[in-house]
Motif scaffolding. Structure first.
Motif, PDB file in Angstrom:
ATOM      1  N   ALA A 269       0.841  -1.195   0.000  1.00 47.20           N
ATOM      2  CA  ALA A 269       0.000   0.000   0.000  1.00 47.20           C
ATOM      3  C   ALA A 269       0.881   1.251   0.000  1.00 47.20           C
ATOM      4  O   ALA A 269       2.019   1.222   0.478  1.00 47.20           O
ATOM      5  CB  ALA A 269      -0.910   0.002   1.224  1.00 47.20           C
ATOM      6  N   PRO A 270       0.375   2.344  -0.543  1.00 46.98           N
ATOM      7  CA  PRO A 270       1.164   3.588  -0.520  1.00 46.98           C
ATOM      8  C   PRO A 270       1.549   3.959   0.907  1.00 46.98           C
ATOM      9  O   PRO A 270       0.758   3.797   1.842  1.00 46.98           O
ATOM     10  CB  PRO A 270       0.200   4.624  -1.120  1.00 46.98           C
ATOM     11  CG  PRO A 270      -0.762   3.819  -1.937  1.00 46.98           C
ATOM     12  CD  PRO A 270      -0.919   2.522  -1.222  1.00 46.98           C
ATOM     13  N   SER A 271       2.770   4.435   1.086  1.00 44.74           N
ATOM     14  CA  SER A 271       3.251   4.781   2.424  1.00 44.74           C
ATOM     15  C   SER A 271       2.428   5.933   2.991  1.00 44.74           C
ATOM     16  O   SER A 271       1.842   6.731   2.263  1.00 44.74           O
ATOM     17  CB  SER A 271       4.728   5.166   2.383  1.00 44.74           C
ATOM     18  OG  SER A 271       4.940   6.273   1.522  1.00 44.74           O
ATOM     19  N   GLY A 272       2.382   6.009   4.313  1.00 49.03           N
ATOM     20  CA  GLY A 272       1.615   7.057   4.965  1.00 49.03           C
ATOM     21  C   GLY A 272       0.328   6.516   5.553  1.00 49.03           C
ATOM     22  O   GLY A 272       0.262   5.381   6.020  1.00 49.03           O
ATOM     23  N   SER A 273      -0.728   7.330   5.514  1.00 49.98           N
ATOM     24  CA  SER A 273      -1.972   6.973   6.190  1.00 49.98           C
ATOM     25  C   SER A 273      -2.635   5.742   5.584  1.00 49.98           C
ATOM     26  O   SER A 273      -3.240   4.939   6.303  1.00 49.98           O
ATOM     27  CB  SER A 273      -2.940   8.157   6.149  1.00 49.98           C
ATOM     28  OG  SER A 273      -3.210   8.547   4.817  1.00 49.98           O
ATOM     29  N   ALA A 274      -2.531   5.563   4.258  1.00 50.40           N
ATOM     30  CA  ALA A 274      -3.160   4.391   3.624  1.00 50.40           C
ATOM     31  C   ALA A 274      -2.517   3.100   4.110  1.00 50.40           C
ATOM     32  O   ALA A 274      -3.209   2.117   4.380  1.00 50.40           O
ATOM     33  CB  ALA A 274      -3.064   4.502   2.103  1.00 50.40           C
ATOM     34  N   ARG A 275      -1.197   3.092   4.229  1.00 42.85           N
ATOM     35  CA  ARG A 275      -0.525   1.881   4.688  1.00 42.85           C
ATOM     36  C   ARG A 275      -0.828   1.605   6.153  1.00 42.85           C
ATOM     37  O   ARG A 275      -1.027   0.449   6.550  1.00 42.85           O
ATOM     38  CB  ARG A 275       0.986   1.982   4.477  1.00 42.85           C
ATOM     39  CG  ARG A 275       1.717   0.679   4.816  1.00 42.85           C
ATOM     40  CD  ARG A 275       3.201   0.763   4.541  1.00 42.85           C
ATOM     41  NE  ARG A 275       3.487   1.003   3.143  1.00 42.85           N
ATOM     42  CZ  ARG A 275       4.721   1.065   2.635  1.00 42.85           C
ATOM     43  NH1 ARG A 275       5.766   0.896   3.439  1.00 42.85           N
ATOM     44  NH2 ARG A 275       4.897   1.296   1.353  1.00 42.85           N
ATOM     45  N   PHE A 276      -0.877   2.651   6.959  1.00 42.81           N
ATOM     46  CA  PHE A 276      -1.216   2.455   8.371  1.00 42.81           C
ATOM     47  C   PHE A 276      -2.632   1.897   8.504  1.00 42.81           C
ATOM     48  O   PHE A 276      -2.886   0.969   9.275  1.00 42.81           O
ATOM     49  CB  PHE A 276      -1.090   3.776   9.119  1.00 42.81           C
ATOM     50  CG  PHE A 276      -1.476   3.694  10.575  1.00 42.81           C
ATOM     51  CD1 PHE A 276      -0.970   2.684  11.395  1.00 42.81           C
ATOM     52  CD2 PHE A 276      -2.357   4.615  11.126  1.00 42.81           C
ATOM     53  CE1 PHE A 276      -1.330   2.611  12.736  1.00 42.81           C
ATOM     54  CE2 PHE A 276      -2.716   4.547  12.460  1.00 42.81           C
ATOM     55  CZ  PHE A 276      -2.207   3.533  13.267  1.00 42.81           C
ATOM     56  N   GLU A 277      -3.575   2.436   7.737  1.00 39.49           N
ATOM     57  CA  GLU A 277      -4.948   1.922   7.780  1.00 39.49           C
ATOM     58  C   GLU A 277      -4.989   0.468   7.339  1.00 39.49           C
ATOM     59  O   GLU A 277      -5.722  -0.347   7.910  1.00 39.49           O
ATOM     60  CB  GLU A 277      -5.849   2.774   6.887  1.00 39.49           C
ATOM     61  CG  GLU A 277      -7.312   2.359   6.930  1.00 39.49           C
ATOM     62  CD  GLU A 277      -8.199   3.238   6.073  1.00 39.49           C
ATOM     63  OE1 GLU A 277      -9.249   2.729   5.604  1.00 39.49           O
ATOM     64  OE2 GLU A 277      -7.862   4.422   5.875  1.00 39.49           O
ATOM     65  N   ASN A 278      -4.217   0.111   6.310  1.00 40.46           N
ATOM     66  CA  ASN A 278      -4.173  -1.279   5.848  1.00 40.46           C
ATOM     67  C   ASN A 278      -3.600  -2.195   6.924  1.00 40.46           C
ATOM     68  O   ASN A 278      -4.100  -3.303   7.157  1.00 40.46           O
ATOM     69  CB  ASN A 278      -3.342  -1.374   4.568  1.00 40.46           C
ATOM     70  CG  ASN A 278      -3.602  -2.619   3.758  1.00 40.46           C
ATOM     71  OD1 ASN A 278      -3.551  -2.611   2.522  1.00 40.46           O
ATOM     72  ND2 ASN A 278      -3.898  -3.728   4.407  1.00 40.46           N
ATOM     73  N   LEU A 279      -2.559  -1.725   7.614  1.00 40.79           N
ATOM     74  CA  LEU A 279      -1.986  -2.508   8.715  1.00 40.79           C
ATOM     75  C   LEU A 279      -3.025  -2.738   9.809  1.00 40.79           C
ATOM     76  O   LEU A 279      -3.192  -3.863  10.294  1.00 40.79           O
ATOM     77  CB  LEU A 279      -0.772  -1.770   9.289  1.00 40.79           C
ATOM     78  CG  LEU A 279      -0.230  -2.261  10.639  1.00 40.79           C
ATOM     79  CD1 LEU A 279       0.286  -3.682  10.531  1.00 40.79           C
ATOM     80  CD2 LEU A 279       0.861  -1.341  11.155  1.00 40.79           C
ATOM     81  N   VAL A 280      -3.751  -1.693  10.194  1.00 38.97           N
ATOM     82  CA  VAL A 280      -4.771  -1.835  11.233  1.00 38.97           C
ATOM     83  C   VAL A 280      -5.862  -2.791  10.776  1.00 38.97           C
ATOM     84  O   VAL A 280      -6.334  -3.636  11.544  1.00 38.97           O
ATOM     85  CB  VAL A 280      -5.363  -0.457  11.597  1.00 38.97           C
ATOM     86  CG1 VAL A 280      -6.506  -0.615  12.595  1.00 38.97           C
ATOM     87  CG2 VAL A 280      -4.287   0.456  12.171  1.00 38.97           C
ATOM     88  N   ALA A 281      -6.262  -2.696   9.502  1.00 37.72           N
ATOM     89  CA  ALA A 281      -7.277  -3.608   8.968  1.00 37.72           C
ATOM     90  C   ALA A 281      -6.827  -5.056   9.093  1.00 37.72           C
ATOM     91  O   ALA A 281      -7.602  -5.932   9.504  1.00 37.72           O
ATOM     92  CB  ALA A 281      -7.574  -3.263   7.505  1.00 37.72           C
ATOM     93  N   CYS A 282      -5.571  -5.316   8.754  1.00 32.94           N
ATOM     94  CA  CYS A 282      -5.049  -6.684   8.832  1.00 32.94           C
ATOM     95  C   CYS A 282      -4.993  -7.175  10.274  1.00 32.94           C
ATOM     96  O   CYS A 282      -5.299  -8.351  10.552  1.00 32.94           O
ATOM     97  CB  CYS A 282      -3.665  -6.748   8.196  1.00 32.94           C
ATOM     98  SG  CYS A 282      -3.679  -6.641   6.389  1.00 32.94           S
TER      99      CYS A 282
END
Length: 381
Positions: A269-282
């Motif tokens: 995922a693109p670095s920044g908020s999108a990647r953090f949100e993806n990490l939390v989703a996982c």
């Protein structure tokens, strides 16, 4: 940051316990650590153990087809056997004829509950587990900021995370997806337009965390809406991505058809908020699957969004009752105004706003908490 190479996996103990009574099916993304976990249960130092039977090995296949199993082994690991079209009946036959003498662990890099082709199935004869990438609390009982930074940068798959090397990560990502598209897809599905599906895989990272428009994808690919929907379903079954639906409540004008998409490998995922949100989703999906697989609860992961575009990123539901909602902000920002709005209009009682910082405080009765602290408090596997 130094991460120990021998990280105990969170499913090893429950799987070992269940193998004493019944078969166990273990699936999850390619290269997430299923074979390593299985070899640990075999107490094997590496590949080549007689109890590890890999369907991809041409010398193993005819023996499995004849039911010719190695003797004296208390546990057999049948790896990637789901690639055989009638694997369900084959496993059932092995279990019915030799299940009282040997424990059987079936592993696969696709959803075994979906690819259960065959006639008489195995209801009541097995337990199903889903192995996820490494999480903060698997790395350490008291995860540090550097642990979280490493997960965000390198993802949760053991090989690139342990190597902590950007060049290796890029090569590993390309090789893994190539094997999924050109090997797993070939073995399990009938897809002719493989090049277009590969383009779809490459287009998904830019759509992480946003409402997914299948119509837009179908227009870009110039294929039918139903075709894109089918391809997305295949990629979900092969553990490339997953989608979560919206949560509706009677007092909000909730969206009904839009799903949000995330990747199992959040480092894409693109670095920044999108990647953090993806990490939390996982991490939340891992929590839900763990509750289902070990405790038997019915779990759902959803998001809250209304037609006025107010949104809270996630809500976790257990046995049809919302447990808590989570919103993600990379920085220690002010409270998302959608949280108190939805708190007053939905049955969700607990809301959290997680972030990458260090402060833990209350704002308007909502806990704004570091994600590391949230994972520890939740008891994340």
């Amino acid at each position: 940051m130094l991460i120990k190479p021998n990280i105990p996996r969170y499913l090893a103990r429950p799987i070992k316990s269940d193998l004493e009574r019944e078969m166990v099916f273990l699936d999850g993304p390619r290269q997430v650590g299923k074979t390593t976990l299985a070899l640990g249960l075999l107490q094997a130092e590496g590949a080549g153990h007689p109890g590890h039977l890999n369907w991809d090995d041409p010398q193993v296949r005819p023996n499995l087809m004849r039911g010719d199993l190695p003797g004296g082994e208390p546990l057999l690991v049948l790896d990637e056997i789901h690639k055989f079209p009638r694997w369900g009946n084959l496993v059932k036959g092995l279990h019915d004829t030799q299940g009282d003498q040997v424990s059987i662990l079936v592993t696969g890099s696709a959803r075994l509950d979906h690819y259960r082709k065959g006639g008489d199935w195995l209801q009541g004869r097995y337990r199903h587990y889903r192995l996820h990438p490494l999480s903060l609390t698997e790395l350490s009982a008291d995860p540090s900021a550097s642990d979280l930074e490493a997960l965000l940068r390198y993802g949760g798959f053991p090989e690139p995370l342990l190597a902590a090397d950007e060049r290796l990560l890029r090569r590993w990502q390309r090789e893994r997806l190539a094997r999924v598209v050109y090997e797993d897809l070939r073995d399990l599905e009938n897809v002719r337009e493989v090049a277009l599906l590969e383009w779809l895989v490459e287009a998904l990272p830019d759509r992480v965390g946003s409402p997914l428009s299948v119509r837009s994808l179908s227009e870009d690919l110039q294929v039918a809406h139903a075709t894109v929907e089918r391809w997305l379903g295949i990629l979900e079954n092969l553990y490339v991505c997953f989608r979560i639906p919206p949560f509706g409540a009677s007092r909000i004008r909730a969206v009904k058809k839009e799903n949000k998409l995330y990747l199992w490998d959040w480092s894409q995922a693109p670095s920044g908020s999108a990647r953090f949100e993806n990490l939390v989703a996982c991490q939340l999906l891992k929590y839900c699957h763990h509750q289902e697989d070990t405790e038997g609860h019915r779990m759902e992961l959803r998001f809250i969004r209304d037609t006025d575009r107010r949104e809270v990123d996630f809500v976790v539901i257990r046995d049809n009752k919302p447990l808590f909602a989570v919103d993600c902000k990379a920085g220690e920002e002010s409270l998302n105004p959608a949280i108190p709005y939805f708190r007053d209009r939905t049955p969700v009682l607990k809301f959290y706003q997680v972030h990458l910082g260090d402060s833990d405080r209350l704002s308007n009765g909502v806990r704004m908490v570091p994600f590391r602290t949230f994972c520890k408090a939740l008891g994340m596997p």
